[in-house]
Design a protein around this motif. Structure first.
Motif, PDB file in Angstrom:
ATOM      1  N   MET A  25       0.856  -1.181   0.000  1.00 26.47           N
ATOM      2  CA  MET A  25       0.000   0.000   0.000  1.00 26.47           C
ATOM      3  C   MET A  25       0.901   1.242   0.000  1.00 26.47           C
ATOM      4  O   MET A  25       1.928   1.260   0.674  1.00 26.47           O
ATOM      5  CB  MET A  25      -0.926  -0.027   1.218  1.00 26.47           C
ATOM      6  CG  MET A  25      -2.008  -1.090   1.058  1.00 26.47           C
ATOM      7  SD  MET A  25      -3.248  -1.055   2.353  1.00 26.47           S
ATOM      8  CE  MET A  25      -2.486  -2.095   3.572  1.00 26.47           C
ATOM      9  N   ARG A  39       5.694  14.188  -9.686  1.00 24.05           N
ATOM     10  CA  ARG A  39       4.723  15.032  -8.982  1.00 24.05           C
ATOM     11  C   ARG A  39       5.035  16.512  -9.177  1.00 24.05           C
ATOM     12  O   ARG A  39       4.118  17.335  -9.270  1.00 24.05           O
ATOM     13  CB  ARG A  39       4.742  14.685  -7.489  1.00 24.05           C
ATOM     14  CG  ARG A  39       3.606  15.298  -6.691  1.00 24.05           C
ATOM     15  CD  ARG A  39       3.930  15.171  -5.214  1.00 24.05           C
ATOM     16  NE  ARG A  39       2.844  15.387  -4.295  1.00 24.05           N
ATOM     17  CZ  ARG A  39       2.221  16.525  -4.080  1.00 24.05           C
ATOM     18  NH1 ARG A  39       2.507  17.578  -4.815  1.00 24.05           N
ATOM     19  NH2 ARG A  39       1.286  16.614  -3.151  1.00 24.05           N
ATOM     20  N   PHE A  45      -1.523  18.581  -5.996  1.00 28.62           N
ATOM     21  CA  PHE A  45      -1.908  17.168  -5.900  1.00 28.62           C
ATOM     22  C   PHE A  45      -3.160  16.855  -6.718  1.00 28.62           C
ATOM     23  O   PHE A  45      -3.215  15.853  -7.443  1.00 28.62           O
ATOM     24  CB  PHE A  45      -2.113  16.791  -4.423  1.00 28.62           C
ATOM     25  CG  PHE A  45      -2.447  15.340  -4.218  1.00 28.62           C
ATOM     26  CD1 PHE A  45      -1.443  14.377  -4.193  1.00 28.62           C
ATOM     27  CD2 PHE A  45      -3.764  14.926  -4.063  1.00 28.62           C
ATOM     28  CE1 PHE A  45      -1.743  13.029  -4.015  1.00 28.62           C
ATOM     29  CE2 PHE A  45      -4.075  13.580  -3.883  1.00 28.62           C
ATOM     30  CZ  PHE A  45      -3.065  12.633  -3.854  1.00 28.62           C
ATOM     31  N   ASP A  76      -6.777   8.960  -5.630  1.00 28.32           N
ATOM     32  CA  ASP A  76      -7.037   9.108  -4.200  1.00 28.32           C
ATOM     33  C   ASP A  76      -8.483   8.732  -3.932  1.00 28.32           C
ATOM     34  O   ASP A  76      -9.324   8.837  -4.819  1.00 28.32           O
ATOM     35  CB  ASP A  76      -6.763  10.546  -3.731  1.00 28.32           C
ATOM     36  CG  ASP A  76      -6.489  10.572  -2.233  1.00 28.32           C
ATOM     37  OD1 ASP A  76      -5.315  10.474  -1.852  1.00 28.32           O
ATOM     38  OD2 ASP A  76      -7.455  10.644  -1.452  1.00 28.32           O
ATOM     39  N   ILE A  77      -8.774   8.336  -2.700  1.00 30.28           N
ATOM     40  CA  ILE A  77     -10.168   8.001  -2.376  1.00 30.28           C
ATOM     41  C   ILE A  77     -11.054   9.251  -2.428  1.00 30.28           C
ATOM     42  O   ILE A  77     -12.258   9.148  -2.583  1.00 30.28           O
ATOM     43  CB  ILE A  77     -10.299   7.304  -0.991  1.00 30.28           C
ATOM     44  CG1 ILE A  77      -9.808   8.207   0.141  1.00 30.28           C
ATOM     45  CG2 ILE A  77      -9.546   5.971  -0.966  1.00 30.28           C
ATOM     46  CD1 ILE A  77     -10.144   7.677   1.537  1.00 30.28           C
ATOM     47  N   PHE A 142      -9.395   0.965  -7.012  1.00 31.65           N
ATOM     48  CA  PHE A 142      -9.826   1.091  -5.614  1.00 31.65           C
ATOM     49  C   PHE A 142     -10.836   2.210  -5.423  1.00 31.65           C
ATOM     50  O   PHE A 142     -11.033   3.064  -6.285  1.00 31.65           O
ATOM     51  CB  PHE A 142      -8.620   1.324  -4.685  1.00 31.65           C
ATOM     52  CG  PHE A 142      -7.954   2.682  -4.843  1.00 31.65           C
ATOM     53  CD1 PHE A 142      -6.905   2.853  -5.718  1.00 31.65           C
ATOM     54  CD2 PHE A 142      -8.384   3.775  -4.093  1.00 31.65           C
ATOM     55  CE1 PHE A 142      -6.278   4.096  -5.857  1.00 31.65           C
ATOM     56  CE2 PHE A 142      -7.777   5.022  -4.220  1.00 31.65           C
ATOM     57  CZ  PHE A 142      -6.719   5.184  -5.108  1.00 31.65           C
ATOM     58  N   TYR A 152     -14.606  12.042   5.858  1.00 28.38           N
ATOM     59  CA  TYR A 152     -13.948  13.240   5.309  1.00 28.38           C
ATOM     60  C   TYR A 152     -14.966  14.308   4.893  1.00 28.38           C
ATOM     61  O   TYR A 152     -14.739  15.503   5.062  1.00 28.38           O
ATOM     62  CB  TYR A 152     -13.076  12.862   4.103  1.00 28.38           C
ATOM     63  CG  TYR A 152     -11.777  12.191   4.499  1.00 28.38           C
ATOM     64  CD1 TYR A 152     -10.728  12.936   5.029  1.00 28.38           C
ATOM     65  CD2 TYR A 152     -11.596  10.823   4.348  1.00 28.38           C
ATOM     66  CE1 TYR A 152      -9.535  12.323   5.400  1.00 28.38           C
ATOM     67  CE2 TYR A 152     -10.405  10.200   4.721  1.00 28.38           C
ATOM     68  CZ  TYR A 152      -9.379  10.961   5.250  1.00 28.38           C
ATOM     69  OH  TYR A 152      -8.209  10.365   5.615  1.00 28.38           O
ATOM     70  N   GLY A 158      -8.656  15.509   7.579  1.00 24.07           N
ATOM     71  CA  GLY A 158      -8.275  14.344   8.369  1.00 24.07           C
ATOM     72  C   GLY A 158      -8.461  14.652   9.848  1.00 24.07           C
ATOM     73  O   GLY A 158      -8.679  15.810  10.225  1.00 24.07           O
ATOM     74  N   SER A 207     -10.156   3.077   5.887  1.00 30.50           N
ATOM     75  CA  SER A 207      -9.035   3.518   6.727  1.00 30.50           C
ATOM     76  C   SER A 207      -9.470   3.916   8.123  1.00 30.50           C
ATOM     77  O   SER A 207      -8.700   3.840   9.060  1.00 30.50           O
ATOM     78  CB  SER A 207      -8.329   4.693   6.065  1.00 30.50           C
ATOM     79  OG  SER A 207      -7.940   4.313   4.770  1.00 30.50           O
TER      80      SER A 207
END
Ligand code: 1CP
Length: 341
Positions: A25, A39, A45, A76-77, A142, A152, A158, A207
């Protein structure tokens, strides 16, 4: 296209393998200087995630550099909240921030149920990656579990405790279920699109499973994950990774998932007893990779021994930390690949 290395898929389906497949992961990430270089080509991001060429590039890097047995699409989720109408920013060294959060029925009513077309950039990244991989290893798609995504969307960032998100579950359970339903439907559309675009296996990341108690976990998280599994399992194997929810392994094994991701707080033998015939994935503590080579080798061997070769996918118990030495990561992968079963 035929896969040259299909160890991951065979292990997920419980078929015979010559050795355990290994992936990590957060294998695409800041441990790789190559990732940092790619990046730097994006403005931020969010733009990075939305650029299929750059996303595909960093997805393939760990396959080339670390020698892992699977690629996981770089994304990303949090693309799901955005596709539903709640954009986010990623603040350097701080993490995600949502300008607007979900508090009321009106906020939920305004959200759209996302479809795969709303996440076209992820579909493009998958198609491109699949082509570039040319069958070398399977490609993992995913999404976040509905509860983790709700956390979120309500919290706005977070958090160690996600107490605002939990307050929402305790004080507004009806609204929470309405929101979880919308996220679930969006996630099913999204994952079906990922399979069409080339994902060979899907992982659902819960998570923040561990901040809920057992009863609330089943009510507000697992039943929605289970719906996603039922919709996607006929297409590809699905892995459920519910961090810190050791109490839930038996119930997770009652869903139609193929495999269960474990964090390092659960003993492999205990997990085997509870997981029935499901494949297990995990569960080295990422911090093991701060230790010396001898310790990494002996601890990894002990873990492989405990899980056994059947129905096992080797991984960490959570994502790599950015300051872990890339050479130690390579060593971990090599130790798994060279283990004499
Ligand atoms: O540029 C950077 O290095 C920022 C760090 C980073 C990376 C590499 C973020 C910000 N996201 C990602 C990519 C990512 N996120 C992947 C890529 C594939 C791979 O694993 O190699 C995946 C699968 C995710 C999934 C994700 N994002 C999760 C679930 C997995 C987990 O770690 O528990 C979560 C919780 C997120 C949210 C998120 N994205 C990024 C950060 C820093 C966070 C956590 C924020 C928090 O503290 O709550």
């Amino acid at each position: 296209m035929m896969l040259k290395n299909d160890l991951l898929l065979r292990a997920a389906r419980g078929e015979v393998v010559e050795r355990a497949p290994v992936w990590l992961m957060r294998q695409a990430g800041r441990i790789l200087p190559e990732y940092r270089a790619t990046r730097a080509k994006a403005k931020n991001f969010v733009e990075f995630v939305k650029n299929p060429e750059l996303a595909s590039e960093v997805t393939i890097q760990p396959v080339d550099i670390l020698g892992v047995d699977a690629a996981i699409i770089f994304s990303d989720i949090l693309v799901i909240p955005e596709a539903m109408g709640l954009p986010y920013e990623m603040i350097e060294a701080k993490g995600p921030r949502f300008q607007n959060t979900i508090q009321t029925k009106a906020d939920i009513d305004k959200l759209k149920i996302a479809d795969a077309g709303d996440l076209d950039y992820v579909m493009k990244a998958l198609t491109l990656t699949k082509k570039e991989l040319n069958g070398r290893v399977p490609l993992i798609g995913f999404c976040g579990a509905p509860w983790t995504i709700l956390a979120y969307m309500v919290e706005g960032s977070g958090s160690k405790t996600f107490s605002k998100a939990k307050q929402f579950l305790y004080t507004q359970p009806v609204l929470a279920h309405a929101l979880l339903d919308k996220i679930t439907q969006s996630s099913i559309n999204y994952l079906k699109g990922q399979v069409t675009a080339g994902a060979d296996l899907l992982q659902i990341f819960d998570s923040w499973a561990g901040v809920l108690n057992e009863k609330m976990y089943y009510e507000f998280s697992l039943q929605y994950i289970s719906k996603i599994c039922t919709a996607l399992s006929p297409l590809v194997p699905v892995t459920i990774f519910a961090k810190d929810a050791h109490y839930a392994i038996k119930k997770i094994s009652e869903t139609s998932c193929a495999s269960i991701g474990l964090d390092w707080t659960i003993d492999p033998l205990k997990a085997r007893q509870e997981a029935g015939k499901k494949t297990l994935q995990g569960n080295a503590d990422p911090c093991l990779l701060y230790s010396d080579e001898k310790t990494i080798i002996s601890e990894t061997h002990a873990m492989l021994e405990a899980f056994g070769i059947d129905r096992y996918i080797c991984n960490l118990g959570h994502g790599l930390y950015p300051d872990i030495d890339k050479e130690k990561v390579k060593l971990f992968v090599q130790v798994v690949k060279e283990y004499k079963w």
